[in-house]
Enzyme design. Sequence first.
Site, PDB file in Angstrom:
ATOM      1  N   MET A  30       0.983  -1.133   0.172  1.00 52.01           N
ATOM      2  CA  MET A  30      -0.159  -0.046   0.011  1.00 52.01           C
ATOM      3  C   MET A  30       0.980   1.457   0.044  1.00 52.01           C
ATOM      4  O   MET A  30       0.462   2.318   0.418  1.00 52.01           O
ATOM      5  CB  MET A  30      -0.973   0.195   1.214  1.00 52.01           C
ATOM      6  CG  MET A  30      -1.925  -1.216   1.075  1.00 52.01           C
ATOM      7  SD  MET A  30      -3.454  -1.022   2.170  1.00 52.01           S
ATOM      8  CE  MET A  30      -2.654  -0.859   3.762  1.00 52.01           C
ATOM      9  N   HIS A  34       8.986   1.000   3.241  1.00 56.54           N
ATOM     10  CA  HIS A  34      10.340   1.063   4.032  1.00 56.54           C
ATOM     11  C   HIS A  34      11.157  -0.025   3.802  1.00 56.54           C
ATOM     12  O   HIS A  34      10.919  -0.870   2.973  1.00 56.54           O
ATOM     13  CB  HIS A  34       9.803   1.199   5.404  1.00 56.54           C
ATOM     14  CG  HIS A  34       8.790  -0.055   5.949  1.00 56.54           C
ATOM     15  ND1 HIS A  34       9.195  -1.318   5.856  1.00 56.54           N
ATOM     16  CD2 HIS A  34       7.465   0.407   5.980  1.00 56.54           C
ATOM     17  CE1 HIS A  34       7.929  -1.952   6.214  1.00 56.54           C
ATOM     18  NE2 HIS A  34       6.937  -1.034   6.445  1.00 56.54           N
ATOM     19  N   HIS A  37       9.600  -3.200   3.087  1.00 56.72           N
ATOM     20  CA  HIS A  37       8.911  -3.628   1.623  1.00 56.72           C
ATOM     21  C   HIS A  37      10.386  -4.048   0.797  1.00 56.72           C
ATOM     22  O   HIS A  37      10.178  -4.947  -0.014  1.00 56.72           O
ATOM     23  CB  HIS A  37       8.572  -2.439   1.257  1.00 56.72           C
ATOM     24  CG  HIS A  37       6.954  -2.041   1.888  1.00 56.72           C
ATOM     25  ND1 HIS A  37       6.786  -0.888   2.770  1.00 56.72           N
ATOM     26  CD2 HIS A  37       5.718  -2.831   2.054  1.00 56.72           C
ATOM     27  CE1 HIS A  37       5.829  -0.881   3.237  1.00 56.72           C
ATOM     28  NE2 HIS A  37       5.120  -2.137   2.726  1.00 56.72           N
ATOM     29  N   GLN A  61     -10.418  -2.455   2.705  1.00 53.67           N
ATOM     30  CA  GLN A  61      -9.873  -3.273   4.061  1.00 53.67           C
ATOM     31  C   GLN A  61      -9.532  -2.151   5.386  1.00 53.67           C
ATOM     32  O   GLN A  61      -9.024  -2.676   6.438  1.00 53.67           O
ATOM     33  CB  GLN A  61      -8.478  -3.942   3.784  1.00 53.67           C
ATOM     34  CG  GLN A  61      -7.170  -2.908   3.395  1.00 53.67           C
ATOM     35  CD  GLN A  61      -6.018  -3.490   2.871  1.00 53.67           C
ATOM     36  OE1 GLN A  61      -5.892  -3.958   1.989  1.00 53.67           O
ATOM     37  NE2 GLN A  61      -5.277  -3.749   3.821  1.00 53.67           N
ATOM     38  N   ASP A 151       2.402  -8.969   9.464  1.00 54.73           N
ATOM     39  CA  ASP A 151       0.991  -9.221   9.435  1.00 54.73           C
ATOM     40  C   ASP A 151       0.906 -10.901   9.044  1.00 54.73           C
ATOM     41  O   ASP A 151       0.412 -11.395   7.950  1.00 54.73           O
ATOM     42  CB  ASP A 151       0.615  -8.685   8.100  1.00 54.73           C
ATOM     43  CG  ASP A 151       0.516  -6.977   8.265  1.00 54.73           C
ATOM     44  OD1 ASP A 151      -0.084  -6.511   9.035  1.00 54.73           O
ATOM     45  OD2 ASP A 151       1.382  -6.573   7.576  1.00 54.73           O
ATOM     46  N   SER A 187       4.436   1.183   7.762  1.00 57.59           N
ATOM     47  CA  SER A 187       4.052   2.501   6.980  1.00 57.59           C
ATOM     48  C   SER A 187       3.463   3.582   7.804  1.00 57.59           C
ATOM     49  O   SER A 187       3.834   4.757   7.621  1.00 57.59           O
ATOM     50  CB  SER A 187       3.149   2.330   5.864  1.00 57.59           C
ATOM     51  OG  SER A 187       3.854   1.564   5.008  1.00 57.59           O
TER      52      SER A 187
HETATM   53  O1  PAF Z   1      -0.008  -5.636   3.967  1.00 55.64           O
HETATM   54  C1  PAF Z   1      -0.516  -4.817   2.981  1.00 55.64           C
HETATM   55  O2  PAF Z   1       0.326  -3.752   2.688  1.00 55.64           O
HETATM   56  C2  PAF Z   1      -1.835  -4.917   2.243  1.00 55.64           C
HETATM   57  O3  PAF Z   1      -2.822  -5.577   3.357  1.00 55.64           O
HETATM   58  C3  PAF Z   1      -2.023  -5.732   0.994  1.00 55.64           C
HETATM   59  C4  PAF Z   1      -1.479  -7.143   1.325  1.00 55.64           C
HETATM   60  C5  PAF Z   1      -0.866  -5.007   0.031  1.00 55.64           C
HETATM   61  C6  PAF Z   1      -3.315  -5.739   0.532  1.00 55.64           C
HETATM   62  O4  PAF Z   1      -3.639  -4.359   0.428  1.00 55.64           O
END
Ligand code: PAF
Length: 281
Positions: A30, A34, A37, A61, A151, A187
């Site tokens: 999203m 950082h 990622h 979401q 996550d 983030s």
């Molecule tokens: O973890 C995230 O950044 C979001 O939940 C994802 C997997 C990109 C889905 O929008």
Amino acid sequence: MKIFKSKSELKDFLLTIRKDKKSIGFVPTMGALHEGHLSLVKRAKKKNDIAVVSIFVNPTQFDNKEDLVKYPQTLENDIRLLESVQCDVLFVPSVEEIYDTNVVSENFDFDGLEHQMEGKFRDGHFDGVGTIVKALFEIVEPTNAYFGKKDFQQLQIIKKLVEKHNIPVKIKGRPIFREEDGLAMSSRNVRLTKEHREAAPFIYKTLKKARKKFGIKNVIEVTQWVEKQFKKHPFLELEYFTIADEKTLETPEVIHKKKKYRGFIAVFAGDIRLIDNIGLK
Ligand code: PAF
């Protein structure tokens, strides 16, 4: 790096890649990128012929509108960072490109994984995640897709999504990236006030202490111990701490030596909700 806003143009390009029998490593994000990622992108690059990243702040979401509105958007900087790790393709669709005019989630059954932890506190969150990840997988058709273990529940749910919908992609979970003081990279960290940023490493410190207690004390005792630490804290408010089986995400009544468990935590630092987790032995 090639940048696409249109899914049909991206699909056409990726078709040529697949025709050449090349593998595609995919990192959905999203944005507000950082080091965590970037480590996923580097991994995608190392293990595949090309790395594709998507940046899309997925409205379905977010159970909290304010969190969506305030979600950090730093596209120019993200592009610079992605170029620095030689990312091949960036997909940045608009909300209309993904949802057309119907910005709603599908309803998913993730065999109960969606009812635990984040699912209890963020209404409809995993339906939104399932909807966007499934849509992105249909567009990108990746060989491998990479997700961070911060996550962890999301990771298990995406594995379940792929299994239940027979989506031909391998899901790779990667280690949590932390700041030097132990705070899990997120983030949302840029939105912390100075006071809350200084307080936030307490979360991981407490998780590490809980890990030491696990095995000596029982699940309820460890949970109560964590709750007590946060009750005393002036800046951080615990939403939940849960010990759960890594596969079912259910809290165990009895600990089995052969199973793997994790401690999961969600904490409010002012308005900012932070999550973290730790493997327990
Ligand atoms: O973890 C995230 O950044 C979001 O939940 C994802 C997997 C990109 C889905 O929008």
